[in-house]
Design a protein around this motif. Structure first.
Motif, PDB file in Angstrom:
ATOM      1  N   GLY A 181       0.902  -1.272  -0.024  1.00  0.00           N
ATOM      2  CA  GLY A 181       0.077  -0.001   0.127  1.00  0.00           C
ATOM      3  C   GLY A 181       0.800   1.284   0.012  1.00  0.00           C
ATOM      4  N   PHE A 182       0.116   2.536   0.003  1.00  0.00           N
ATOM      5  CA  PHE A 182       0.974   3.734  -0.156  1.00  0.00           C
ATOM      6  C   PHE A 182       0.331   4.686   0.766  1.00  0.00           C
ATOM      7  N   VAL A 183       1.002   5.735   1.286  1.00  0.00           N
ATOM      8  CA  VAL A 183       0.647   6.763   2.050  1.00  0.00           C
ATOM      9  C   VAL A 183       0.121   7.833   1.093  1.00  0.00           C
ATOM     10  N   PHE A 184      -1.147   8.442   1.259  1.00  0.00           N
ATOM     11  CA  PHE A 184      -1.632   9.533   0.377  1.00  0.00           C
ATOM     12  C   PHE A 184      -1.932  10.775   1.224  1.00  0.00           C
ATOM     13  N   LYS A 185      -2.000  10.751   2.477  1.00  0.00           N
ATOM     14  CA  LYS A 185      -2.348  11.740   3.310  1.00  0.00           C
ATOM     15  C   LYS A 185      -1.762  11.508   4.653  1.00  0.00           C
ATOM     16  N   ARG A 208       0.951  11.872  14.555  1.00  0.00           N
ATOM     17  CA  ARG A 208       0.432  12.056  13.284  1.00  0.00           C
ATOM     18  C   ARG A 208      -0.165  10.763  12.773  1.00  0.00           C
ATOM     19  N   VAL A 209      -1.206  10.921  11.958  1.00  0.00           N
ATOM     20  CA  VAL A 209      -1.920   9.548  11.373  1.00  0.00           C
ATOM     21  C   VAL A 209      -1.478   9.520   9.983  1.00  0.00           C
ATOM     22  N   ALA A 210      -1.054   8.542   9.318  1.00  0.00           N
ATOM     23  CA  ALA A 210      -0.593   8.497   7.815  1.00  0.00           C
ATOM     24  C   ALA A 210      -1.728   7.418   7.440  1.00  0.00           C
ATOM     25  N   PHE A 211      -2.426   8.128   6.281  1.00  0.00           N
ATOM     26  CA  PHE A 211      -3.683   7.312   5.805  1.00  0.00           C
ATOM     27  C   PHE A 211      -2.865   6.496   4.535  1.00  0.00           C
ATOM     28  N   MET A 212      -3.088   5.114   4.768  1.00  0.00           N
ATOM     29  CA  MET A 212      -2.575   4.337   3.537  1.00  0.00           C
ATOM     30  C   MET A 212      -3.569   3.537   2.845  1.00  0.00           C
ATOM     31  N   ARG A 213      -3.627   3.668   1.611  1.00  0.00           N
ATOM     32  CA  ARG A 213      -4.319   2.964   0.761  1.00  0.00           C
ATOM     33  C   ARG A 213      -3.731   1.537   0.500  1.00  0.00           C
ATOM     34  N   ILE A 214      -4.694   0.558   0.840  1.00  0.00           N
ATOM     35  CA  ILE A 214      -4.347  -0.732   0.545  1.00  0.00           C
ATOM     36  C   ILE A 214      -4.253  -1.203  -0.975  1.00  0.00           C
ATOM     37  N   CYS A 215      -3.136  -1.620  -1.538  1.00  0.00           N
ATOM     38  CA  CYS A 215      -3.430  -2.168  -3.087  1.00  0.00           C
ATOM     39  C   CYS A 215      -3.210  -3.603  -3.184  1.00  0.00           C
ATOM     40  N   SER A 216      -2.873  -4.511  -2.147  1.00  0.00           N
ATOM     41  CA  SER A 216      -2.735  -5.688  -2.519  1.00  0.00           C
ATOM     42  C   SER A 216      -2.639  -6.454  -1.000  1.00  0.00           C
TER      43      SER A 216
END
Ligand code: GDP
Length: 528
Positions: A296-300, A312-320
Motif C-alpha cells: 500500500g501507499f500513504v497519500f495523506k 500524526r496519522v498516515a492514511f494508507m491505501r491498501i493495494c494488495s
C-alpha cells in the motif's frame, strides 16, 4: 477464489469531486443513509458547521479533528464494501484534495444544475485525467430551475472533454419536476417530496408507456419527455462500460440530493459498474490486488488530530493482500521493516482499531513523523508505488520571521511541515527568502499556528510575486546548466532538493518555456 480476491472484488473505493456548494456534503449524507450508516450523516454536518471559522485555531483543530473521522467513510451495500474518501472542499481545500484522487479507483462528479461546470470541478477533473479515473456524474438540485439537460451535457462534453452517456433523464425541472426515467431499465421514478428514502417508499412505473403514469403526470408532460428523449438518444452516447472504465465516457444521472431523489438509482448503478481495485505500478513491477502479500501507499498525513497526543496519522491505501493488526512490513524509503500496530479503520459509525483490511481499504497508521507522503509499505519484498505526486502550488507566501535568531527553527519547521504534504517549501537560488506554497489558503494559517506551537517560532506570511511553480527536468546536463544560469532569478530548490521554476506570471512561464525547448516544466512531481 482466495479471500484476498473476493474481498478486493467487492471493494468500491471512490471520491466525490465538485465545486463548493454543488451538494457534495448532502449527497455524501444520502449515500451513507442508503448505505445504512446513518449515524455518520451527523458528523458530515458537524464538520460543515465548523468550517466557517478560519483563523481561530480551536475551530481549526476541531475541524481537522472531525474531518479525520469523515476522511474515509466505509459502508456495506448490496454485498459490496464502499469506501468513500473525502476530498476537502471549502476552506480546507488543499493539495490533499488532489492527492486523495490518486488513492481512489473511481470518482463521482457532482454538478449544480443551475451553475453547470465550475472552476474547481475543472481542476479536479484534470487530476482525475492523470490516471484516467472512471467518473460518474450526478446533476444535482433538479428541484430548482437550471440549465436545460441537453445544454448541460453539451457543457460537460465541451468543457471537460468527456463523452456523456445519460443513464437517467429528468421529467421536468424545478416546480415542474415529475421524476426521472431510467434509460437502461426503462423504469420511471416519480419525484415526491419527503419520500424516496427507499425503493419501497418510491412510486415506480415499469416504463413511459404505463397508462397509470400518463394519468399521473398528464399527457403534455409525457409527450414533452418523449420528444426530448428522441432528440437525446439520437445525439448522445449509449452507456459503454469499456469507455467508462477507461475514463472516456461518464454515465450521467439527474436528481436532487436534498430530496433523496435519484440517489439510489445512482448508487445501484455505481455498485454494479464502478471498478474494484486495479493493479498499480511500482518502480519494479505491477502489483495486482489479489496478491497475497500486503502492499500500500500513504497519500495523506494528518497531524494533531488529538491535541493531547502530538502524533500524526498516515492514511494508507491498501493495494494488495490482507492487512492484519500488528503485522510487519517494509518501508522502502527507509529500508526498514516496521510493525504496523494500532492502525485505524474507518467503518461507518466511527473510527475503530483495525483488525483486518483489504485492497481498496484505507487504514490510518499512528506515527511520530517517521512516515511521509508517498511512502509505500510492503510485505515480503520492497515495493515502491509510483503515481503519488506533489502538485504545483497555486498560492505563495514569503515567511517573515519576527526574531531573526530563530531562522534555523523556522527552516526546520517549514521542512517538516511540508513533509505532511499540505504545503511545500522553496528556497530561491538567489536570495535567502523562504517561500511557502499551498493549494488552499487555510494552510498558511495552519502553518503559522503550528510553527509557533510546535517549533516556538513567531512567523507571518506575506505576499510574494509568484503566480505558479513548475518542476524542472532535463536529460541533457549541459542544457540544464545553461537553463539554470539564465533563469537563476526564478529558480528555487524544494524540500526534496528538486529544482523548481517559480514564475511571477503565467505569461512569464510561457515565455520561459518557449525559450527553453528540451527543458521540461512539470506541474507535478513524483515522490522519490
Ligand atoms: P457542498 O459544499 O458541495 O458540500 O454542498 P452542500 O451539500 O453543503 O450543499 C450546498 C447547499 O445546497 C446546501 O444549502 C444544501 O442544502 C443545498 N442543496 C444540496 N442539494 C440540494 C438539492 O438537491 N436541491 C436544493 N434546492 N438544494 C440542495
Amino acid at each position: 477464489m482466495s479471500d484476498v480476491s473476493l474481498e478486493a472484488l467487492r471493494r468500491r473505493t471512490f471520491a466525490i469531486i465538485s465545486h463548493p456548494d454543488a451538494g457534495k456534503t448532502t449527497l455524501t449524507e444520502k449515500l451513507l443513509l442508503f448505505g445504512g450508516a446513518i449515524q455518520m450523516a451527523g458528523s458530515v454536518k458537524g464538520r460543515k458547521a465548523a468550517r466557517h471559522a478560519t483563523s481561530d485555531w480551536m475551530a481549526l483543530e476541531k475541524e481537522r479533528g472531525i474531518s479525520v473521522t469523515s476522511s474515509v467513510m466505509q459502508f456495506p451495500y448490496e454485498g459490496r464494501i464502499v469506501n468513500l474518501l473525502d476530498t476537502p472542499g471549502h476552506a480546507d481545500f488543499g493539495e490533499d484534495t488532489y492527492r486523495v484522487l490518486t488513492a481512489v479507483d473511481s470518482a463521482l462528479m457532482v454538478i449544480d444544475v443551475a451553475k453547470g461546470v465550475e472552476e474547481r470541478t475543472i481542476k479536479l477533473m484534470e487530476v482525475c485525467r492523470l490516471r484516467d479515473t472512471p467518473i460518474m456524474t450526478f446533476i444535482n438540485k433538479l428541484d430548482r430551475e437550471g440549465k436545460s439537460p441537453v445544454d448541460l451535457l453539451d457543457e460537460v462534453e465541451s468543457v471537460l472533454g468527456i463523452q456523456c452517456a445519460p443513464v437517467t433523464w429528468p421529467i421536468g425541472m424545478g416546480q415542474r419536476l415529475k421524476g426521472v426515467v431510467h434509460l437502461i431499465t426503462g423504469e420511471v421514478h416519480l419525484y415526491e417530496q419527503g419520500r424516496n428514502f427507499t425503493r419501497q417508499d418510491s412510486t415506480i412505473f415499469a416504463s413511459l408507456d404505463d397508462p397509470a403514469l400518463e394519468a399521473r403526470i398528464g399527457t403534455p408532460m409525457l409527450q414533452e419527455v418523449r420528444d426530448e428523449l428522441e432528440l437525446v438518444q439520437g445525439a448522445s452516447h449509449p452507456f459503454d462500460p469499456a469507455a467508462y472504465l477507461s475514463g472516456k465516457q461518464t454515465p450521467v444521472f439527474f436528481g436532487s440530493a436534498v430530496n433523496n431523489f435519484g440517489v439510489q438509482l445512482l448508487l445501484d448503478f455505481f455498485i454494479e459498474h464502478a471498478p474494484s481495485p486495479k493493479p498499480r505500478g511500482t518502480t519494479s513491477r505491477e502489483v495486482a490486488p489479489y496478491e497475497q502479500h500486503l502492499s500500500g501507499f500513504v497519500f495523506k498525513i494528518q497531524a494533531n488530530m488529538d491535541p493531547q497526543h502530538r502524533d500524526r496519522v498516515a492514511f494508507m491505501r491498501i493495494c494488495s493482500g490482507k492487512f492484519s493488526a500488528g503485522m510487519k512490513a517494509f518501508q522502502p524509503r527507509t529500508g526498514k521493516e516496521v510493525k504496523l500496530a494500532n492502525a485505524l479503520t474507518f467503518m461507518a459509525s466511527d473510527r475503530e482499531i483495525a483488525e483486518s483490511a483489504w485492497p481498496g481499504d484505507v487504514i490510518g497508521i499512528h506515527n511520530h513523523g517517521t512516515i511521509s507522503i508517498g511512502d509505500s509499505f510492503s510485505e515480503g519484498e520492497m515495493l515502491s508505488f509510483t503515481g503519488i505526486p506533489n502538485f504545483a502550488p497555486e498560492l505563495f507566501r514569503r515567511a517573515r520571521l519576527r526574531d531573526p535568531l530563530k531562522l534555523k527553527q523556522l527552516q526546520k519547521g517549514l521542512a517538516q511541515l511540508s513533509e505532511e504534504g499540505a504545503t511545500q517549501f522553496f528556497r530561491p537560488l538567489m536570495s535567502n527568502d523562504l517561500i511557502l506554497g499551498a493549494v488552499g489558503m487555510l494552510q498558511f494559517d495552519v502553518v503559522a499556528y503550528r510553527l509557533k506551537d510546535e517549533y516556538g517560532v513567531d512567523a507571518s506570511f506575506e505576499q510574494v510575486n509568484v503566480a505558479t511553480a513548475r518542476w524542472i527536468k532535463c536529460a541533457d546536463a549541459k542544457k540544464l546548466e545553461e537553463f539554470r544560469d539564465k533563469n537563476a532569478m526564478n529558480l528555487s530548490i524544494d524540500a526534496a532538493g528538486e529544482l523548481v521554476y517559480l514564475a511571477p506570471t503565467r505569461v512569464n512561464l510561457q515565455l520561459a518555456q518557449e525559450r527553453a525547448p528540451g527543458v521540461q516544466f512539470l506541474a507535478t512531481r513524483e515522490h522519490a
